[in-house]
Design a protein around this motif. Structure first.
Motif, mmCIF file in Angstrom:
data_model
loop_
_atom_site.group_PDB
_atom_site.id
_atom_site.type_symbol
_atom_site.label_atom_id
_atom_site.label_comp_id
_atom_site.label_asym_id
_atom_site.label_seq_id
_atom_site.Cartn_x
_atom_site.Cartn_y
_atom_site.Cartn_z
ATOM 1 N N ARG A 1 -9.332 -2.381 1.525
ATOM 2 C CA ARG A 1 -8.583 -3.037 2.608
ATOM 3 C C ARG A 1 -9.484 -3.895 3.484
ATOM 4 O O ARG A 1 -9.081 -4.936 3.985
ATOM 5 C CB ARG A 1 -7.895 -1.979 3.462
ATOM 6 N N GLN B 1 -9.742 3.165 -0.648
ATOM 7 C CA GLN B 1 -8.721 2.305 -0.029
ATOM 8 C C GLN B 1 -9.242 1.641 1.254
ATOM 9 O O GLN B 1 -8.914 0.482 1.529
ATOM 10 C CB GLN B 1 -7.441 3.110 0.260
ATOM 11 N N VAL C 1 -10.242 8.778 -2.671
ATOM 12 C CA VAL C 1 -9.298 7.667 -2.505
ATOM 13 C C VAL C 1 -9.311 7.091 -1.086
ATOM 14 O O VAL C 1 -9.132 5.880 -0.909
ATOM 15 C CB VAL C 1 -7.871 8.075 -2.936
ATOM 16 N N ASN C 2 -9.555 7.918 -0.085
ATOM 17 C CA ASN C 2 -9.612 7.352 1.274
ATOM 18 C C ASN C 2 -10.771 6.367 1.401
ATOM 19 O O ASN C 2 -10.619 5.279 1.969
ATOM 20 C CB ASN C 2 -9.742 8.458 2.322
ATOM 21 N N TYR D 1 0.053 5.065 -10.096
ATOM 22 C CA TYR D 1 -0.848 5.247 -8.948
ATOM 23 C C TYR D 1 -1.319 6.683 -8.782
ATOM 24 O O TYR D 1 -2.251 6.954 -8.025
ATOM 25 C CB TYR D 1 -0.166 4.763 -7.667
ATOM 26 N N ALA E 1 -4.226 8.200 -6.488
ATOM 27 C CA ALA E 1 -3.682 8.520 -5.161
ATOM 28 C C ALA E 1 -3.985 9.944 -4.714
ATOM 29 O O ALA E 1 -4.068 10.218 -3.523
ATOM 30 C CB ALA E 1 -2.175 8.283 -5.143
ATOM 31 N N THR F 1 -4.024 9.216 3.072
ATOM 32 C CA THR F 1 -4.655 7.904 2.958
ATOM 33 C C THR F 1 -4.038 6.926 3.948
ATOM 34 O O THR F 1 -4.735 6.095 4.544
ATOM 35 C CB THR F 1 -4.530 7.380 1.513
ATOM 36 N N GLN F 2 -2.725 7.030 4.134
ATOM 37 C CA GLN F 2 -2.072 6.164 5.127
ATOM 38 C C GLN F 2 -2.650 6.438 6.516
ATOM 39 O O GLN F 2 -2.979 5.507 7.267
ATOM 40 C CB GLN F 2 -0.552 6.402 5.095
ATOM 41 N N GLN G 1 1.473 3.457 -3.230
ATOM 42 C CA GLN G 1 0.271 3.917 -3.930
ATOM 43 C C GLN G 1 -0.588 4.851 -3.093
ATOM 44 O O GLN G 1 -1.707 5.163 -3.480
ATOM 45 C CB GLN G 1 -0.559 2.714 -4.402
ATOM 46 N N THR G 2 -0.061 5.296 -1.943
ATOM 47 C CA THR G 2 -0.913 6.110 -1.072
ATOM 48 C C THR G 2 -0.238 7.408 -0.637
ATOM 49 O O THR G 2 0.939 7.437 -0.299
ATOM 50 C CB THR G 2 -1.280 5.322 0.205
ATOM 51 N N LEU H 1 -6.284 5.073 6.605
ATOM 52 C CA LEU H 1 -6.356 3.609 6.705
ATOM 53 C C LEU H 1 -6.083 3.149 8.134
ATOM 54 O O LEU H 1 -6.757 2.242 8.643
ATOM 55 C CB LEU H 1 -5.346 2.967 5.738
ATOM 56 N N LEU I 1 0.812 -1.213 0.000
ATOM 57 C CA LEU I 1 0.000 0.000 0.000
ATOM 58 C C LEU I 1 0.851 1.272 0.000
ATOM 59 O O LEU I 1 0.375 2.339 -0.374
ATOM 60 C CB LEU I 1 -0.930 0.013 1.221
#
Lengths: 404, 89
Positions: free
Chosen positions: A149, A145, A141-142, A132, A136, A74-75, A69-70, A78, A66
């Motif tokens: 996930r 993803q 995108v959040n 990505y 991204a 987004t990290q 691509q984030t 997630l 991940l």
């Protein structure tokens, strides 16, 4: 009767704390996360302070696949979603995939990732732009993803209405639960502390240019001079009350009422829409003004916007008629992440019987607000109101009620 | 001009750089005939990988090379065929 939507899980990524335990310990004691920007050299820019999240290492929390691509936002989102689901005691793999959806809010998108790829485009050529980049940077995108996930294939989407979006997303999540989806992951997480994100915010003319962390973001103070931006936010797990009860879930409280309005055309002289949003939310919740125990303010720290917010609150509650607080003075304004974080604070405040403080502000008496400053205030909190306004005329209000 | 060769080590390095690696997969194991999907790489990861191979090796991969080559062995062969054709020309 409509299905009741309740909150069963909280995941917090805030400049003053990672995870609800650290965040709440910091927030109730007035610990700020605002400081000079470290993620890039801010010296050439007129605004140089931000609420940055220290000590977040994505590799420690997320699969390696991940990472390339984030964007940082987004990290963070997630991980906040993982924590919220764990807090709710939900294992997504054990639930039907179409019974779970994701509705987040976004304001900036994945600007830091996008900036890196644009830089490659112009300095090295199109061959060097990551595949990505196609998603991204994107607002949705959040949601996407988190959905991938956790294998959540129910109704999903994104709401983009600046700071108001954080409440608009929760309201959309409630709509989906009322339409029959058992669980929606919602909220908002931002990370716009990069040069591209920064100049975009500077163009809005609302950033504080102070270099003193304790003097830079002072809503409802005579010295108010704009806001300090921050990164982070919160992810909440919303469930149909019946589904939560059946599985014996811990319940923080109920999403009881919502209202949203758009301001009248600039220059028209019409009253700003915040009061109507607030009244609509109370009516939707079936709550009288006297039953509201605390208001989490939008707290723009622009004098005319502070005035408009104080007018709306006073029109409904009477001058000084309700405790008002802005813990975002410790984090900066997190855009779409702000109101979800305020909702997390509201639920934690209910559980702890404490209204978290507004730090640094010395309230100007002309606003006529009962602002909770310096120290947390003990209070029995059953009903809380969260306000959020977005640039462009968005006003949203959300009422939450403690679990019985 | 010396003929460049595209090796399994090149592929693994480019996969790791561009798309990362699934913790449950041992890329250093016997992967030559394992489907990319089983290795944890979806079409976008292969697109990114293809772009990096093109950049580094100065070739152009047709879109169907990436969709047809289901395994590392097939992709390595396709890339080396192009590299050989370039050297021959």
């Amino acid at each position: 009767m409509s299905t009741t939507a309740v909150v069963t899980g909280l995941g917090v990524v805030s400049p003053n704390g990672l995870g609800i335990k650290d965040f709440w310990a910091a927030t109730k004691s007035g610990k700020s996360g605002i400081g000079r920007i470290t993620r890039f050299d801010p010296s050439p820019y007129p605004a140089r302070l931000a609420g940055e999240i220290p000590g977040f290492v994505a590799e420690d929390h997320l699969p390696n696949r991940l990472l390339p691509q984030t964007d940082r936002m987004t990290q963070l989102a997630l991980v906040a979603a993982d924590w919220a689901l764990a807090d709710a005691g939900v294992t997504p793999a054990e639930l039907p995939e179409f019974d779970m959806g994701v509705v987040t809010a976004s304001h900036s998108g994945g600007f830091e990732f996008g900036q890196g790829e644009l830089k490659k485009l112009w300095s090295l050529g199109s061959q060097h732009v990551s595949a990505y980049q196609s998603f991204a940077w994107f607002y949705a995108v959040n949601s996407g993803q988190i959905s991938i996930r956790n294998g959540m294939k129910g109704p999903s989407g994104v709401v983009v209405s600046d700071q108001a979006g954080g409440l608009d997303a929760i309201a959309q999540a409630r709509r989906q639960i009322r339409k029959g989806t058992a669980l929606i992951v919602s909220g908002g997480v931002e990370a716009p502390v990069c040069p591209w994100g920064w100049v975009a915010q500077l163009a809005g003319n609302r950033l504080s240019t102070s270099d003193e962390p304790a003097r830079a973001y002072l809503p409802f103070d005579a010295e108010a001079c704009g806001h300090v931006p921050g990164e982070g936010g919160a992810i909440l797990v919303l469930e149909a009350a019946e589904a939560a009860r059946r599985r014996g879930a811990k319940v923080y409280g109920e999403i009881a009422g919502y209202g949203a309005t758009i301001d009248p055309r600039p220059g028209s002289g019409g009253e700003p829409g915040l009061r109507r949003a607030l009244e609509t939310a109370l009516a939707d919740a079936g709550v009288r003004p006297g039953e509201v125990d605390v208001v989490f303010a939008d707290a723009a720290a622009i004098p005319e916007l502070d005035r408009a917010e104080a007018d709306a609150i006073n029109a409904v509650f009477g001058p000084g008629g309700v405790p008002v607080t802005a813990p975002k003075t410790m984090t900066g304004r997190l855009y779409s992440g702000a109101a979800p974080l305020d909702l997390a604070s509201a639920f934690l405040a209910m559980a702890d019987g404490l209204i978290p403080p507004t730090v640094n502000t010395e309230p100007s008496p002309e606003y006529g607000l009962d602002l909770v400053t310096a120290q947390p205030r003990p209070a029995e909190i059953r009903t809380a109101l969260v306000l959020a306004r977005g640039q462009g005329g968005f006003n949203s209000a959300l009422v939450v009620r403690a679990a019985d | 001009m010396a003929t460049k060769e595209f090796t399994l080590d090149d592929l693994k390095r480019i996969l790791r750089e561009g798309a990362g690696a699934d913790e449950s997969v041992d890329l250093d194991g016997d992967i030559l005939d394992t489907d990319f999907e089983e290795l944890g790489y979806e079409s976008l990861a292969l697109l990114e990988t293809g772009g990096r191979i093109e950049r580094e090796f100065g070739i152009t991969l047709d879109d169907d090379v990436l969709t047809d080559a289901r395994t590392p062995r097939a992709l390595i062969a396709a890339v080396n065929a192009l590299l050989g054709a370039g050297a021959a020309a």
